[in-house]
Motif scaffolding. Structure first.
Motif, PDB file in Angstrom:
ATOM      1  N   VAL A  73       0.832  -1.202   0.000  1.00 34.76           N
ATOM      2  CA  VAL A  73       0.000   0.000   0.000  1.00 34.76           C
ATOM      3  C   VAL A  73       0.871   1.258   0.000  1.00 34.76           C
ATOM      4  CG1 VAL A  73      -1.668   1.329   1.342  1.00 34.76           C
ATOM      5  CG2 VAL A  73      -1.959  -1.142   1.094  1.00 34.76           C
ATOM      6  N   THR A  74       1.893   1.277   0.832  1.00 35.54           N
ATOM      7  CA  THR A  74       2.743   2.463   0.925  1.00 35.54           C
ATOM      8  C   THR A  74       3.503   2.713  -0.363  1.00 35.54           C
ATOM      9  OG1 THR A  74       3.000   2.076   3.309  1.00 35.54           O
ATOM     10  CG2 THR A  74       4.575   3.567   2.248  1.00 35.54           C
ATOM     11  N   ALA A  75       4.044   1.655  -0.960  1.00 34.11           N
ATOM     12  CA  ALA A  75       4.779   1.814  -2.217  1.00 34.11           C
ATOM     13  C   ALA A  75       3.868   2.349  -3.318  1.00 34.11           C
ATOM     14  CB  ALA A  75       5.400   0.484  -2.633  1.00 34.11           C
ATOM     15  N   ALA A  76       2.647   1.815  -3.380  1.00 30.22           N
ATOM     16  CA  ALA A  76       1.711   2.272  -4.408  1.00 30.22           C
ATOM     17  C   ALA A  76       1.310   3.728  -4.188  1.00 30.22           C
ATOM     18  CB  ALA A  76       0.469   1.374  -4.422  1.00 30.22           C
ATOM     19  N   VAL A  77       1.021   4.089  -2.944  1.00 34.51           N
ATOM     20  CA  VAL A  77       0.596   5.465  -2.645  1.00 34.51           C
ATOM     21  C   VAL A  77       1.730   6.453  -2.900  1.00 34.51           C
ATOM     22  CG1 VAL A  77      -0.134   7.025  -0.801  1.00 34.51           C
ATOM     23  CG2 VAL A  77      -1.175   4.763  -1.004  1.00 34.51           C
ATOM     24  N   VAL A  78       2.932   6.137  -2.437  1.00 32.32           N
ATOM     25  CA  VAL A  78       4.064   7.049  -2.622  1.00 32.32           C
ATOM     26  C   VAL A  78       4.387   7.214  -4.107  1.00 32.32           C
ATOM     27  CG1 VAL A  78       6.529   7.347  -2.207  1.00 32.32           C
ATOM     28  CG2 VAL A  78       5.044   6.615  -0.346  1.00 32.32           C
ATOM     29  N   THR A  79       4.396   6.110  -4.853  1.00 33.58           N
ATOM     30  CA  THR A  79       4.702   6.186  -6.279  1.00 33.58           C
ATOM     31  C   THR A  79       3.657   7.001  -7.035  1.00 33.58           C
ATOM     32  OG1 THR A  79       5.807   4.028  -6.187  1.00 33.58           O
ATOM     33  CG2 THR A  79       5.155   4.843  -8.357  1.00 33.58           C
ATOM     34  N   TRP A 129     -18.984   0.334  -4.914  1.00 37.46           N
ATOM     35  CA  TRP A 129     -18.175  -0.154  -6.032  1.00 37.46           C
ATOM     36  C   TRP A 129     -17.469  -1.461  -5.721  1.00 37.46           C
ATOM     37  CZ3 TRP A 129     -18.877   1.886 -10.652  1.00 37.46           C
ATOM     38  CH2 TRP A 129     -19.370   3.189 -10.749  1.00 37.46           C
ATOM     39  N   GLY A 130     -17.735  -2.030  -4.568  1.00 36.44           N
ATOM     40  CA  GLY A 130     -17.139  -3.314  -4.218  1.00 36.44           C
ATOM     41  C   GLY A 130     -15.652  -3.254  -3.942  1.00 36.44           C
ATOM     42  N   LEU A 131     -15.182  -2.127  -3.424  1.00 35.53           N
ATOM     43  CA  LEU A 131     -13.748  -1.956  -3.210  1.00 35.53           C
ATOM     44  C   LEU A 131     -13.321  -2.099  -1.749  1.00 35.53           C
ATOM     45  CD1 LEU A 131     -13.008   1.069  -5.573  1.00 35.53           C
ATOM     46  CD2 LEU A 131     -12.609  -1.364  -5.993  1.00 35.53           C
ATOM     47  N   THR A 132     -14.293  -2.219  -0.830  1.00 35.15           N
ATOM     48  CA  THR A 132     -13.906  -2.433   0.558  1.00 35.15           C
ATOM     49  C   THR A 132     -13.281  -3.818   0.702  1.00 35.15           C
ATOM     50  OG1 THR A 132     -16.172  -3.187   1.011  1.00 35.15           O
ATOM     51  CG2 THR A 132     -15.646  -0.887   1.515  1.00 35.15           C
ATOM     52  N   ASP A 133     -12.422  -3.951   1.709  1.00 37.36           N
ATOM     53  CA  ASP A 133     -11.657  -5.183   1.926  1.00 37.36           C
ATOM     54  C   ASP A 133     -10.772  -5.513   0.733  1.00 37.36           C
ATOM     55  OD1 ASP A 133     -12.507  -5.756   4.535  1.00 37.36           O
ATOM     56  OD2 ASP A 133     -14.341  -6.703   3.801  1.00 37.36           O
ATOM     57  N   THR A 134     -10.276  -4.479   0.077  1.00 36.56           N
ATOM     58  CA  THR A 134      -9.292  -4.637  -0.995  1.00 36.56           C
ATOM     59  C   THR A 134      -8.178  -3.613  -0.775  1.00 36.56           C
ATOM     60  OG1 THR A 134     -10.321  -3.055  -2.516  1.00 36.56           O
ATOM     61  CG2 THR A 134     -11.089  -5.351  -2.614  1.00 36.56           C
ATOM     62  N   TYR A 135      -7.083  -3.812  -1.473  1.00 39.37           N
ATOM     63  CA  TYR A 135      -5.985  -2.846  -1.384  1.00 39.37           C
ATOM     64  C   TYR A 135      -6.383  -1.487  -1.962  1.00 39.37           C
ATOM     65  CZ  TYR A 135      -2.987  -6.822  -0.256  1.00 39.37           C
ATOM     66  OH  TYR A 135      -2.428  -7.923   0.338  1.00 39.37           O
ATOM     67  N   TRP A 136      -7.283  -1.492  -2.935  1.00 34.46           N
ATOM     68  CA  TRP A 136      -7.699  -0.231  -3.563  1.00 34.46           C
ATOM     69  C   TRP A 136      -8.398   0.675  -2.558  1.00 34.46           C
ATOM     70  CZ3 TRP A 136      -5.270   0.859  -7.683  1.00 34.46           C
ATOM     71  CH2 TRP A 136      -4.930  -0.131  -8.609  1.00 34.46           C
ATOM     72  N   ALA A 137      -9.071   0.088  -1.567  1.00 34.25           N
ATOM     73  CA  ALA A 137      -9.743   0.901  -0.555  1.00 34.25           C
ATOM     74  C   ALA A 137      -8.760   1.663   0.314  1.00 34.25           C
ATOM     75  CB  ALA A 137     -10.620   0.005   0.326  1.00 34.25           C
ATOM     76  N   LEU A 138      -7.516   1.234   0.342  1.00 37.37           N
ATOM     77  CA  LEU A 138      -6.475   1.933   1.086  1.00 37.37           C
ATOM     78  C   LEU A 138      -5.621   2.812   0.188  1.00 37.37           C
ATOM     79  CD1 LEU A 138      -5.291  -1.055   3.330  1.00 37.37           C
ATOM     80  CD2 LEU A 138      -6.931   0.731   3.916  1.00 37.37           C
ATOM     81  N   GLN A 142      -5.852   7.319   0.145  1.00 37.58           N
ATOM     82  CA  GLN A 142      -4.620   7.899   0.677  1.00 37.58           C
ATOM     83  C   GLN A 142      -3.835   8.651  -0.394  1.00 37.58           C
ATOM     84  OE1 GLN A 142      -2.561   5.622   4.013  1.00 37.58           O
ATOM     85  NE2 GLN A 142      -3.681   3.959   3.029  1.00 37.58           N
ATOM     86  N   THR A 143      -3.910   8.181  -1.631  1.00 34.14           N
ATOM     87  CA  THR A 143      -3.276   8.925  -2.717  1.00 34.14           C
ATOM     88  C   THR A 143      -3.958  10.277  -2.909  1.00 34.14           C
ATOM     89  OG1 THR A 143      -2.673   6.870  -3.838  1.00 34.14           O
ATOM     90  CG2 THR A 143      -2.681   8.870  -5.162  1.00 34.14           C
ATOM     91  N   ALA A 144      -5.280  10.271  -2.888  1.00 36.23           N
ATOM     92  CA  ALA A 144      -6.021  11.524  -3.042  1.00 36.23           C
ATOM     93  C   ALA A 144      -5.730  12.491  -1.899  1.00 36.23           C
ATOM     94  CB  ALA A 144      -7.517  11.231  -3.128  1.00 36.23           C
ATOM     95  N   GLN A 145      -5.646  11.974  -0.671  1.00 36.75           N
ATOM     96  CA  GLN A 145      -5.367  12.836   0.477  1.00 36.75           C
ATOM     97  C   GLN A 145      -3.953  13.409   0.420  1.00 36.75           C
ATOM     98  OE1 GLN A 145      -6.144  10.331   3.854  1.00 36.75           O
ATOM     99  NE2 GLN A 145      -8.349  10.299   3.520  1.00 36.75           N
ATOM    100  N   SER A 146      -3.004  12.626  -0.035  1.00 34.41           N
ATOM    101  CA  SER A 146      -1.612  13.077  -0.082  1.00 34.41           C
ATOM    102  C   SER A 146      -1.366  14.069  -1.209  1.00 34.41           C
ATOM    103  CB  SER A 146      -0.676  11.879  -0.235  1.00 34.41           C
ATOM    104  OG  SER A 146      -0.831  10.963   0.826  1.00 34.41           O
ATOM    105  N   LEU A 147      -2.173  14.016  -2.262  1.00 34.44           N
ATOM    106  CA  LEU A 147      -1.934  14.884  -3.417  1.00 34.44           C
ATOM    107  C   LEU A 147      -2.080  16.360  -3.079  1.00 34.44           C
ATOM    108  CD1 LEU A 147      -3.516  13.089  -6.516  1.00 34.44           C
ATOM    109  CD2 LEU A 147      -1.140  13.808  -6.207  1.00 34.44           C
ATOM    110  N   VAL A 199       5.073  11.667   2.803  1.00 34.65           N
ATOM    111  CA  VAL A 199       3.975  10.816   2.332  1.00 34.65           C
ATOM    112  C   VAL A 199       4.151   9.394   2.837  1.00 34.65           C
ATOM    113  CG1 VAL A 199       2.845   9.867   0.289  1.00 34.65           C
ATOM    114  CG2 VAL A 199       3.533  12.264   0.326  1.00 34.65           C
ATOM    115  N   PHE A 200       5.386   8.909   2.869  1.00 30.16           N
ATOM    116  CA  PHE A 200       5.650   7.563   3.390  1.00 30.16           C
ATOM    117  C   PHE A 200       5.208   7.453   4.842  1.00 30.16           C
ATOM    118  CE2 PHE A 200       8.220   4.477   5.638  1.00 30.16           C
ATOM    119  CZ  PHE A 200       8.192   3.372   4.809  1.00 30.16           C
TER     120      PHE A 200
END
Length: 273
Positions: A73-79, A129-138, A142-147, A199-200
């Motif tokens: 999750v952190t690598a995806a959000v930071v990237t 959208w069926g995204l809870t309990d997935t990595y996309w929900a995290l 978090q990407t939107a908040q960090s931007l 962000v990390f």
């Protein structure tokens, strides 16, 4: 020039703040290395370095799985945040297009919105959208908040970059894409490193979003895993301290590796002379 007395006062104040900052860290470390049967906590010196406490906390709390989830999750959000922030900030700082000012202040509005005010409607949207309990929900929230912060930070750097360098690149026939990735990004490594570290830390330590969006153990991150581990071992302070050290260690490592550029970026205000 400062006098010897002024330097002495400055060093005394710095020493006081250093001791204040390191006190809880030393307390956690001394507890983490103690015996599990011991009732001593805080600053009592352990009777030895019991490294097995960390292995025990790791196996009991299933931190292997949680750590991999947090790394992913952190690598995806930071990237994603770094790439999108660099592109958006370059557009806001260097390029001119209709509505740029309004869009930039719309980004800044994200800095004023508390996460607690958005978490409930965000949960229902992601569940729809069926995204809870997935990595996309995290990753996505978090990407939107960090931007919001990242775009503001990088725009300040791009606006402070020497205009002569940009104009020289354009005269040489360089495109906007080439100017950005071949000239400005290499020059802005301190600013980018500062953004990466911040962000990390935000992403790695995120707890509320993971608590609301994730209910299955397979997608828990380490802060959420520590909370459940604390509920199961609330009286075992040694294991809790060892688990806390394991969770904080990646943040410390990232900061140590990037500390020079991080401090340089903070002191320079992410600008170039």
């Amino acid at each position: 020039m400062t006098s010897r007395f002024e330097r002495g006062v400055t060093y005394a104040i710095l020493a006081l703040f250093t001791v204040t900052s390191l006190t809880p860290v030393l307390g956690i470390l001394s507890t983490a290395f103690g015996r599990q049967s011991s009732l001593d906590t805080g600053f009592s010196l352990p009777d030895g370095l019991n490294w097995g406490n960390f292995a025990d906390a790791w196996s009991r709390a299933h931190f292997g799985t949680y750590l991999m989830n947090s790394v992913l999750v952190t690598a995806a959000v930071v990237t994603a945040t770094c790439v999108l922030a660099v592109l958006a900030a370059y557009a806001f700082a260097v390029m001119r297009f209709p509505g740029s000012t309004v869009l930039f202040y719309l980004f800044l509005a994200g800095l004023t919105l508390p996460q607690e005010a958005l978490i409930v409607p965000l949960y229902f949207d992601l569940r729809h959208w069926g995204l809870t309990d997935t990595y996309w929900a995290l990753i996505l929230p978090q990407t939107a908040q960090s931007l919001a912060f990242a775009v503001f930070w990088m725009r300040a750097y791009f606006r402070g970059s020497p205009r002569a360098v940009i104009e020289a690149a354009r005269i040489d026939g360089a495109s906007s894409w080439t100017t950005l990735w071949r000239i400005l990004v290499p020059m802005g490594r301190p600013a980018i490193s500062t953004m990466v570290v911040i962000v990390f830390m935000w992403t790695w330590n995120e707890f509320l979003l993971a608590l609301v969006m994730v209910s299955d153990e397979a997608h828990r991150t380490v802060p959420l895993g520590l909370a459940f581990f604390q509920g199961q071992h609330s009286s075992d302070t040694v294991l809790l301290a060892a688990a806390s050290v394991l969770i904080a260690l990646p943040v410390v490592i990232v900061y140590v590796l990037l500390q020079r550029r991080f401090i340089e970026g903070m002191l320079s205000g992410a600008t170039k002379e």
